[in-house]
Motif scaffolding. Structure first.
Motif, PDB file in Angstrom:
ATOM      1  N   VAL A   1      44.892  42.159  35.779  1.00 26.68           N
ATOM      2  CA  VAL A   1      44.125  40.938  35.514  1.00 26.68           C
ATOM      3  C   VAL A   1      45.058  39.750  35.331  1.00 26.68           C
ATOM      4  O   VAL A   1      44.842  38.674  35.901  1.00 26.68           O
ATOM      5  CB  VAL A   1      43.228  41.126  34.273  1.00 26.68           C
ATOM      6  N   GLU A   2      46.105  39.949  34.542  1.00 24.52           N
ATOM      7  CA  GLU A   2      47.067  38.866  34.319  1.00 24.52           C
ATOM      8  C   GLU A   2      47.804  38.517  35.609  1.00 24.52           C
ATOM      9  O   GLU A   2      48.035  37.342  35.910  1.00 24.52           O
ATOM     10  CB  GLU A   2      48.073  39.290  33.237  1.00 24.52           C
ATOM     11  N   GLY A   3      48.166  39.539  36.366  1.00 20.67           N
ATOM     12  CA  GLY A   3      48.864  39.298  37.627  1.00 20.67           C
ATOM     13  C   GLY A   3      48.008  38.506  38.593  1.00 20.67           C
ATOM     14  O   GLY A   3      48.503  37.579  39.254  1.00 20.67           O
ATOM     15  N   TYR A   4      46.735  38.855  38.688  1.00 21.59           N
ATOM     16  CA  TYR A   4      45.830  38.120  39.580  1.00 21.59           C
ATOM     17  C   TYR A   4      45.675  36.668  39.126  1.00 21.59           C
ATOM     18  O   TYR A   4      45.645  35.745  39.956  1.00 21.59           O
ATOM     19  CB  TYR A   4      44.463  38.797  39.610  1.00 21.59           C
ATOM     20  N   SER A   5      45.583  36.469  37.818  1.00 22.16           N
ATOM     21  CA  SER A   5      45.368  35.122  37.283  1.00 22.16           C
ATOM     22  C   SER A   5      46.573  34.219  37.498  1.00 22.16           C
ATOM     23  O   SER A   5      46.426  32.992  37.554  1.00 22.16           O
ATOM     24  CB  SER A   5      45.052  35.214  35.778  1.00 22.16           C
ATOM     25  N   HIS A   6      47.769  34.819  37.648  1.00 22.27           N
ATOM     26  CA  HIS A   6      48.984  34.003  37.733  1.00 22.27           C
ATOM     27  C   HIS A   6      49.705  34.078  39.074  1.00 22.27           C
ATOM     28  O   HIS A   6      50.647  33.324  39.298  1.00 22.27           O
ATOM     29  CB  HIS A   6      49.960  34.418  36.626  1.00 22.27           C
TER      30      HIS A   6
ATOM     31  N   LEU B   1      30.804  45.634  42.546  1.00 20.54           N
ATOM     32  CA  LEU B   1      30.134  46.916  42.324  1.00 20.54           C
ATOM     33  C   LEU B   1      30.337  47.845  43.514  1.00 20.54           C
ATOM     34  O   LEU B   1      30.508  49.058  43.350  1.00 20.54           O
ATOM     35  CB  LEU B   1      28.640  46.700  42.068  1.00 20.54           C
ATOM     36  N   GLY B   2      30.334  47.261  44.705  1.00 19.29           N
ATOM     37  CA  GLY B   2      30.594  48.061  45.903  1.00 19.29           C
ATOM     38  C   GLY B   2      31.986  48.668  45.877  1.00 19.29           C
ATOM     39  O   GLY B   2      32.180  49.837  46.250  1.00 19.29           O
ATOM     40  N   ILE B   3      32.962  47.893  45.424  1.00 22.90           N
ATOM     41  CA  ILE B   3      34.342  48.389  45.319  1.00 22.90           C
ATOM     42  C   ILE B   3      34.425  49.477  44.261  1.00 22.90           C
ATOM     43  O   ILE B   3      35.138  50.486  44.424  1.00 22.90           O
ATOM     44  CB  ILE B   3      35.304  47.239  44.973  1.00 22.90           C
TER      45      ILE B   3
ATOM     46  N   VAL C   1      38.214  51.250  38.051  1.00 20.45           N
ATOM     47  CA  VAL C   1      38.008  49.929  38.655  1.00 20.45           C
ATOM     48  C   VAL C   1      37.064  49.097  37.793  1.00 20.45           C
ATOM     49  O   VAL C   1      37.261  47.890  37.620  1.00 20.45           O
ATOM     50  CB  VAL C   1      37.469  50.060  40.090  1.00 20.45           C
ATOM     51  N   PHE C   2      36.028  49.732  37.240  1.00 17.95           N
ATOM     52  CA  PHE C   2      35.116  49.024  36.335  1.00 17.95           C
ATOM     53  C   PHE C   2      35.872  48.506  35.121  1.00 17.95           C
ATOM     54  O   PHE C   2      35.630  47.388  34.640  1.00 17.95           O
ATOM     55  CB  PHE C   2      33.991  49.963  35.900  1.00 17.95           C
TER      56      PHE C   2
ATOM     57  N   LEU D   1      42.117  45.167  41.891  1.00 13.34           N
ATOM     58  CA  LEU D   1      42.524  43.812  42.281  1.00 13.34           C
ATOM     59  C   LEU D   1      41.558  43.236  43.317  1.00 13.34           C
ATOM     60  O   LEU D   1      41.159  42.071  43.226  1.00 13.34           O
ATOM     61  CB  LEU D   1      43.946  43.846  42.836  1.00 13.34           C
ATOM     62  N   ILE D   2      41.155  44.057  44.289  1.00  9.63           N
ATOM     63  CA  ILE D   2      40.200  43.605  45.301  1.00  9.63           C
ATOM     64  C   ILE D   2      38.853  43.287  44.655  1.00  9.63           C
ATOM     65  O   ILE D   2      38.189  42.297  45.016  1.00  9.63           O
ATOM     66  CB  ILE D   2      40.037  44.669  46.403  1.00  9.63           C
ATOM     67  N   ALA D   3      38.449  44.090  43.676  1.00  9.78           N
ATOM     68  CA  ALA D   3      37.161  43.872  43.009  1.00  9.78           C
ATOM     69  C   ALA D   3      37.127  42.530  42.287  1.00  9.78           C
ATOM     70  O   ALA D   3      36.149  41.779  42.414  1.00  9.78           O
ATOM     71  CB  ALA D   3      36.881  45.013  42.029  1.00  9.78           C
TER      72      ALA D   3
END
Length: 215
Positions: A51-56, A122-124, A140-141, A102-104
């Protein structure tokens, strides 16, 4: 990372020893349980870091490619370590889970429509279960929920701790996560990615030598 390695020592080396009295020790089963309980701390931290990696990140595609490349690189060592097989599609390593997570969270940001922004993640999540990645849909959830609550640290930690109860000690990870200051460390930890496949290979060789000696 250390808690993950301890977990894998338990699963790859100690669990087989629990069926023996190696070195005259009859409590390998207890050692195994302790290793696995310590290991449960790892996944929530990995999920939070996604989550942090995606945000930054400044380059989502490069970040995703790095995770997928590591997932592919690690799959043979993972299968050898946990399934004693060169290739086993019944159970995929954690970096496939992190990649799908990450894709989700990325897909949830691609749509202005709230329905679509929820439907695609949800599909992911269901895809993770179908692909039988480590932790499955739950993993993933877990990442998705941490992302949804990313701006509310207390709620994020409470939700993560509740989900972590399914892994017993995993909830304790959120004590560390709650006090995270949001600052990037000084060191470049990308080299730590290689620890995953490398430590699996090392444990495979140790197990081979150990059980060749025992038997």
């Amino acid at each position: 990372m250390l808690t993950m390695i301890i977990d894998h020592i338990g699963a790859i080396l100690i669990e087989p020893l629990s069926l023996t009295s190696f070195l005259g020790f009859n409590h390998w089963e207890t050692v195994y349980l302790v290793c696995r309980l310590i290991g449960r701390l790892a996944f929530p931290i990995f999920a939070f870091l996604i989550v942090e990696g995606y945000s930054h990140t400044h380059n989502f595609n490069k970040y995703l490619l790095r995770l997928i490349s590591l997932a592919l690189l690690s799959e043979i060592p993972f299968d050898l370590a946990f399934n004693q097989s060169w290739f086993d599609m019944s159970y995929q390593n954690i970096f496939f889970t992190l990649s799908l997570g990450l894709i989700a969270i990325w897909s949830s940001d691609r749509w202005d429509n709230q329905f679509l922004g929820t439907l695609f993640p949800l599909g992911i999540i269901f895809m993770a279960e179908w692909l039988q990645v480590d932790y499955g849909a739950y993993g993933v959830f877990f990442i998705y929920i941490l992302y949804v609550l990313r701006d509310k640290r207390l709620y994020q930690c409470i939700a993560g701790a509740v989900l972590g109860f399914l892994q017993l000690t995993a909830s304790l990870s959120f004590i560390l996560i709650y006090f995270y200051n949001g600052q990037k460390g000084r060191a470049n930890f990308r080299w730590m990615y290689v620890i995953y496949p490398v430590h699996l290979v090392i444990l495979i060789f140790i197990r081979h030598g150990l059980f060749a000696y025992i038997y």
